[in-house]
Design a protein around this motif. Structure first.
Motif, PDB file in Angstrom:
ATOM      1  N   PHE A  57      35.144  29.189  32.029  1.00 45.33           N
ATOM      2  CA  PHE A  57      35.957  28.200  32.722  1.00 45.33           C
ATOM      3  C   PHE A  57      37.248  28.818  33.255  1.00 45.33           C
ATOM      4  O   PHE A  57      37.733  28.447  34.333  1.00 45.33           O
ATOM      5  CB  PHE A  57      36.279  27.044  31.761  1.00 45.33           C
ATOM      6  N   LYS A  58      37.824  29.763  32.524  1.00 44.15           N
ATOM      7  CA  LYS A  58      39.114  30.351  32.889  1.00 44.15           C
ATOM      8  C   LYS A  58      38.994  31.566  33.798  1.00 44.15           C
ATOM      9  O   LYS A  58      40.014  32.176  34.155  1.00 44.15           O
ATOM     10  CB  LYS A  58      39.876  30.736  31.618  1.00 44.15           C
ATOM     11  N   ASP A  59      37.772  31.951  34.174  1.00 46.82           N
ATOM     12  CA  ASP A  59      37.604  33.128  35.050  1.00 46.82           C
ATOM     13  C   ASP A  59      38.208  32.869  36.427  1.00 46.82           C
ATOM     14  O   ASP A  59      38.151  31.738  36.959  1.00 46.82           O
ATOM     15  CB  ASP A  59      36.125  33.477  35.192  1.00 46.82           C
TER      16      ASP A  59
ATOM     17  N   THR B   6      36.326  37.371  39.677  1.00 53.44           N
ATOM     18  CA  THR B   6      35.280  37.572  38.656  1.00 53.44           C
ATOM     19  C   THR B   6      34.071  36.709  38.951  1.00 53.44           C
ATOM     20  O   THR B   6      32.915  37.155  38.828  1.00 53.44           O
ATOM     21  CB  THR B   6      35.835  37.245  37.258  1.00 53.44           C
ATOM     22  N   VAL B   7      34.297  35.472  39.348  1.00 54.07           N
ATOM     23  CA  VAL B   7      33.186  34.556  39.616  1.00 54.07           C
ATOM     24  C   VAL B   7      32.416  34.991  40.859  1.00 54.07           C
ATOM     25  O   VAL B   7      31.177  34.937  40.897  1.00 54.07           O
ATOM     26  CB  VAL B   7      33.714  33.119  39.763  1.00 54.07           C
ATOM     27  N   GLN B   8      33.132  35.442  41.901  1.00 59.70           N
ATOM     28  CA  GLN B   8      32.454  35.895  43.114  1.00 59.70           C
ATOM     29  C   GLN B   8      31.620  37.146  42.864  1.00 59.70           C
ATOM     30  O   GLN B   8      30.571  37.332  43.477  1.00 59.70           O
ATOM     31  CB  GLN B   8      33.483  36.164  44.206  1.00 59.70           C
ATOM     32  N   ALA B   9      32.075  37.981  41.923  1.00 58.96           N
ATOM     33  CA  ALA B   9      31.286  39.174  41.579  1.00 58.96           C
ATOM     34  C   ALA B   9      29.956  38.793  40.939  1.00 58.96           C
ATOM     35  O   ALA B   9      28.980  39.562  41.005  1.00 58.96           O
ATOM     36  CB  ALA B   9      32.091  40.066  40.643  1.00 58.96           C
TER      37      ALA B   9
ATOM     38  N   VAL C 105      38.867  22.928  22.974  1.00 56.09           N
ATOM     39  CA  VAL C 105      39.840  24.008  23.168  1.00 56.09           C
ATOM     40  C   VAL C 105      39.140  25.361  23.248  1.00 56.09           C
ATOM     41  O   VAL C 105      39.430  26.194  24.127  1.00 56.09           O
ATOM     42  CB  VAL C 105      40.885  23.988  22.043  1.00 56.09           C
ATOM     43  N   PHE C 106      38.212  25.594  22.321  1.00 53.75           N
ATOM     44  CA  PHE C 106      37.520  26.878  22.318  1.00 53.75           C
ATOM     45  C   PHE C 106      36.502  26.990  23.448  1.00 53.75           C
ATOM     46  O   PHE C 106      36.152  28.095  23.874  1.00 53.75           O
ATOM     47  CB  PHE C 106      36.815  27.102  20.981  1.00 53.75           C
ATOM     48  N   GLY C 107      35.992  25.836  23.914  1.00 55.03           N
ATOM     49  CA  GLY C 107      34.929  25.873  24.924  1.00 55.03           C
ATOM     50  C   GLY C 107      35.355  26.478  26.233  1.00 55.03           C
ATOM     51  O   GLY C 107      34.515  27.056  26.942  1.00 55.03           O
ATOM     52  N   ILE C 108      36.637  26.391  26.585  1.00 53.19           N
ATOM     53  CA  ILE C 108      37.071  26.951  27.866  1.00 53.19           C
ATOM     54  C   ILE C 108      37.044  28.474  27.849  1.00 53.19           C
ATOM     55  O   ILE C 108      37.129  29.109  28.913  1.00 53.19           O
ATOM     56  CB  ILE C 108      38.480  26.434  28.222  1.00 53.19           C
TER      57      ILE C 108
END
Length: 428
Positions: free
Chosen positions: A158-160, A164-167, A227-230
């Motif tokens: 979620f925090k990327d 990073t996501v486009q890669a 909280v940890f899921g992100i």
């Protein structure tokens, strides 16, 4: 590989090998580079782990119920030795040893599952960073990086950032929408699992601090998962969501078929069991006989729902036995008539006499008095033997004076018996 990854390297290789084996099977159906092949491989890994943890889950249930039973005793020890913590701990350990209870047993499934969780996390993290790990080679790594679940790569978080996501061949919007939905579903399933445990499978007759702790965890755990899921990759969210759904279904099954004594779930279960046993005339399942055996063994210590169950069987002409079986009661045995209908052979109920009015009671009392007098008169025997003494020799009975003349033989009402004192002459 960092320090934490090296600590779980002994389990990382087996976990990656299991995922690859499932991927080989699903790849032939959906294609090796699809999200379905890799996603279902992770789901299958969860199911395999949870099946292996079923014995620990059963032990967790028994430990949790034992802890609920011991809560009143633990509270007494805490109040008695509230100023002596060392003696309090000693008495607690003594109580655990006497009852064979281990407080850590309720945490066994989570502790046993933790190594697999961290191993999967590092496998997916290696896919995100492009590092081979375990038995995942370069070709499998390239295939996993192409896999998307609803547009989100397995290794995306979620925090990327957008780079990073486009890669990984996706957009930030797709990743955050998918991860947010999965985090909400993960937290909601955890909340519902804990809530059904508190509302349906807790003994409502005993108020203990353990119930307050469980109520607090019902709200704390979902927040922790959110909280940890992100920070979890999509593949780890798939893993955790699957294990939460499995836990929820497994707990629903246990609550329905083996509820905690004194809980609302037990009341519903015994109501279904009463209907089932009365229709078939016996307990057909082994689990049913086990529960009936435990209820019979309690005797006077049965709770309200268990007493209602026993009374329901008695009204139906059945009786629960010490071995858990149910047989026809002798006092309520059914007799088959010639036309095939069944009638109850029980003794007729005693009817209460009708209440009489005051006039009926008085007339009945008068009739009883008259009948008694007549009976006394008729009961005197009449002698048929002749008396040897002549009639002339018998003294004559004094004649009764007439009521109209002379001195009255009987005293009037309010006068004394015997001769009456003459009145003194009145003075003129």
């Amino acid at each position: 590989m960092d320090t934490i990854a090296s600590l779980f390297s002994f389990i990382t290789t087996p976990v990656s090998w299991v995922i690859v084996q499932f991927h080989t099977v699903y790849g032939k159906i959906f294609g090796p580079d699809t999200g379905w092949a890799w996603g279902l491989s992770i789901v299958s890994l969860v199911i395999l782990i949870r099946i292996c943890l079923i014995p620990l889950f059963v032990k967790q249930i028994k430990s949790t119920r034992a802890m609920q039973t011991l809560q009143p005793e633990m509270k007494k020890i805490q109040e008695r030795y509230k100023n002596d913590k060392q003696r309090q701990s000693e008495e607690m350990m003594k109580l655990y040893k006497e009852t064979g209870t281990n407080p850590l047993s309720s945490c066994l499934p989570i502790l046993a599952q933790s190594p697999f969780f961290f191993a999967l996390y590092h496998v997916l993290n290696g896919i995100a960073t492009g590092d081979t790990i375990g038995v995942i080679n370069d070709s499998l790594l390239a295939s996993a990086r192409k896999a998307h679940i609803f547009g989100a790569p397995l290794a995306a978080k979620f925090k990327d950032g957008s780079a990073t996501v486009q890669a990984l061949g996706a957009t930030v919007t797709d990743v955050r929408v998918v991860t947010a939905v999965m985090i909400v579903m993960m937290s909601a399933s955890q909340f519902y699992t804990q809530r059904q445990l508190m509302t349906k499978n807790v003994d409502t007759t005993v108020k203990t601090p353990f119930m307050q702790q469980q109520k607090m965890l019902m709200y704390v755990f979902p927040v922790m998962f959110a909280v940890f899921g992100i920070n979890f990759p999509v593949g780890v969210l798939v893993y955790w969501l699957t294990t939460n759904v499995w836990t929820m279904g497994q707990q629903m099954y246990v609550i329905r078929n083996n509820p905690t004594p004194g809980s609302k779930a037990q009341a519903a279960y015994l109501e279904r069991l009463t209907h089932h046993v009365t229709n078939h005339g016996k307990a057909r399942k082994r689990s049913e006989r086990t529960i009936i055996k435990a209820i019979v063994a309690k005797g006077r210590d049965r709770n309200e729902f268990e007493r209602k169950f026993i009374n329901g069987l008695n009204k139906a002409g059945l009786a629960a036995q010490a071995d858990g079986s149910v047989v026809q009661s002798e006092s309520q045995a059914a007799v088959q008539t010639e036309d095939g209908a069944s009638i109850s052979a029980a003794a007729p109920k005693r009817q209460q006499p009708k209440r009489q009015s005051k006039s009926q009671r008085q007339s009945g009392a008068a009739a009883a008095t008259g009948g008694k007098a007549a009976g006394d008169a008729s009961s005197e025997p009449i002698s048929l033997s002749k008396s040897d003494e002549p009639e002339d020799a018998k003294p004559a009975a004094p004649a009764k004076k007439q009521s109209g003349g002379g001195t009255r033989s009987k005293a009037q009402s309010g006068q004394r018996k015997g001769p009456q004192r003459p009145k003194s002459p009145s003075k003129k």
